[in-house]
Design a protein around this motif. Structure first.
Motif: not given
Length: 540
Positions: A61, A375-377, A395, A397, A399-401, A424, A427, A429
């Motif tokens: 992340t 807006e999450r991970t 997600v 984008e 990188r958030a996965y 991150a 946001r 998780t």
């Protein structure tokens, strides 16, 4: 300065600000110095596997090197599965492992640590003498970054109180640079792409930077192509009118129809493994252009018409320029009609199989997707639930996965989620896990999340069984009892650990729980009761 102070200073000088770990005889003084003298943050974890997994999630992340530390012997052997996961995830992670003193042959924690590490596929670097620690640590970091895998730095315990001279060293590698493609190869690529009538632009994990995204969209617009991604690059093109979503065995029916009609795939930074290509079937009858900075990638899994070694942004922009010069017209495959079809696509209606005491897994995930902040991970553990989760949860984008099933193991999600939250922090998780994975590797590290005050929500899809094994036994007319468990109610357990635990047995309780997390002030666990005999095949 002393060896342990020099090690901490070297970490700081290389930009390391956060280390995940479990303390022991061989690393506690280094971590004390890292916090007190180097201004770093030591994140204590409950077990050594969790520490390495957290470093992996942090790297994913944050885009930075993940760093973990453990002591010797059983502490290192506890990290083996996590190391394999990191190797297959191709994540740069440094694991600083203590070791027993070379002269202490009878130490009951003594083991050949190099022989433990190398079969995992991770790299191994030995701290050769107390005076070479800065050089050896720099080498280990360099290898982790350039080889994109975990590297273990082995540190004998008897070095810690030796006096050493310390001088900072440069990192020893160049930053990433755009690699322009060979003009002759570009000429052949333009020939293939320019002659296509129904092309698709496909992005993989190697093309998820903002610049690459823009370049691929410019190329797709130039040739009139819809766009798609691999699972690891999921949601890169989210919101675009011609986004097909995931290309492969997880594709929805509308995307599969478009893929079947296409005659050319232009892939950037994608491995094109058997899941992306559905055992090669999705590429049959199509011309394939494969772009990657790794010259071994284009032929690793699939035959290609043209393999291009180069940076995704440079190649995509170069193709646009060459196509303009050749006055090649857009194909129109990405038509307004296709955009309308994709915009109108809805998930199929399904008969809800929930009862007064269980929730339909599809209903749980769809409602979670709509109620949890966009807006999450997002972190998934492994388990039977995952095929539905892959399709439903999104997600903002790529990188958030955080992907945690590279080794096919369950129980790796929680450690990754802790690290991802540190990587991150802006946001929330969301970890989605099965009950087996949570009990195997999540219970203890949920306590770590509480201890460190993370903004983390854990959703346990709890069928009271190892679901994948349960369904196999049931399908063969066998008794699935050996795959089932009588777990404690996980909501009160989470509360006892200092978090907020919620138990969900039906749709009304699901809505109450989702409403409650909007006001969370600590890690939350939602225990969603699922009927193991009412989990449908993911056919929507």
């Amino acid at each position: 300065m002393l060896f342990h102070e020099a090690t901490a200073r070297a970490l700081s000088d290389h930009g390391v600000t956060t280390v995940f770990g479990v303390l022991g005889d061989a690393n506690l003084y280094v971590m004390d110095a890292f916090q007190r003298h180097a201004g770093g943050t030591f994140v204590s974890m409950a077990n050594e596997a969790g520490a390495v997994l957290a470093a992996n999630g942090y790297a994913r992340t944050s885009g930075r090197l993940g760093v973990a530390t453990v002591t010797h012997g059983p502490a290192l052997t506890n990290t083996v599965t996590a190391l394999v996961e990191g190797v297959r995830d191709r994540t740069p992670v440094l694991l600083i492992a203590g070791d027993t003193a070379v002269a202490d042959r009878e130490n009951f924690q003594n083991i050949s640590q190099r022989d433990v590490v190398l079969p995992t596929g991770a790299g191994f670097e030995q701290v050769r003498t107390p005076h070479t620690v800065a050089e050896d640590l720099t080498t280990a970091i360099r290898r982790a970054v350039l080889e994109r895998r975990p590297v273990v730095l082995n540190m004998p315990v008897d070095f810690q109180w030796e006096e050493v001279a310390y001088a900072p060293l440069p990192p020893g590698w160049l930053p990433s640079q755009a690699v322009p493609p060979d003009p002759e190869v570009m000429d052949r690529t333009v020939g293939v792409v320019g002659s296509a009538e129904r092309p698709i632009v496909l992005a993989g994990q190697g093309a998820v930077t903002p610049d690459a995204r823009k370049a691929l969209l410019r190329l797709a617009s130039r040739i009139g192509a819809p766009v798609a991604t691999t699972l690891r690059a999921r949601d890169l093109f989210r919101g675009e009118p011609y986004d097909l979503g995931i290309f492969g065995t997880l594709s929805h029916q509308s995307a599969l129809d478009v893929i079947a009609r296409s005659d050319c795939v232009v892939a950037f930074g994608a491995s094109l493994n058997k899941w992306t290509t559905a055992e090669g079937s999705l590429l049959e009858g199509k011309k394939l252009v494969h772009v990657d900075v790794d010259r071994g990638a284009p032929l690793r899994h699939s035959a290609v018409h043209v393999g291009v070694v180069g940076d995704a942004t440079a190649v995509a922009d170069g193709l646009v320029a060459w196509l303009d010069e050749a006055e090649v017209k857009p194909t129109g495959f990405a038509s307004p009609k296709l955009a309308e079809r994709l915009a109108a696509r809805k998930r199929h209606e399904f008969p809800d199989r929930g009862t007064d005491s269980t929730v339909d897994i599809r209903t749980a995930l769809i409602r979670l997707e709509s109620r949890f902040p966009e807006e999450r991970t997002l972190v998934f553990d492994g388990g039977r639930f995952i095929h539905h989760a892959f399709r439903i949860l999104q997600v903002p984008e790529p990188r958030a996965y955080v992907h945690t099933v590279n080794f096919g193991s369950i129980g790796l999600g929680m450690g990754n989620a802790v690290g991802a939250a540190f990587g991150a922090p802006g946001r929330p998780t969301l970890l989605v896990t099965g009950d087996g994975g949570f009990m195997l590797g999540g219970l203890a590290e949920f306590g770590s999340a509480v201890r460190h005050g993370l903004d983390l929500v854990v959703v346990v899809l709890n069928d009271g069984a190892y679901g994948a094994e349960h369904v196999q036994l049931r399908d063969k007319g066998m008794d699935p009892a050996i795959s089932t468990f009588t777990w404690p109610d996980l909501g009160p357990v989470a509360t006892a650990l200092g978090g907020q635990g919620l138990t969900v047995r039906n749709r009304a309780e699901l809505d109450e729980a989702l409403a409650a997390i909007e006001h969370r002030d600590r890690p939350v666990l939602i225990d969603v009761k699922i009927d193991p005999d009412a989990v449908p095949a993911p056919d929507y």
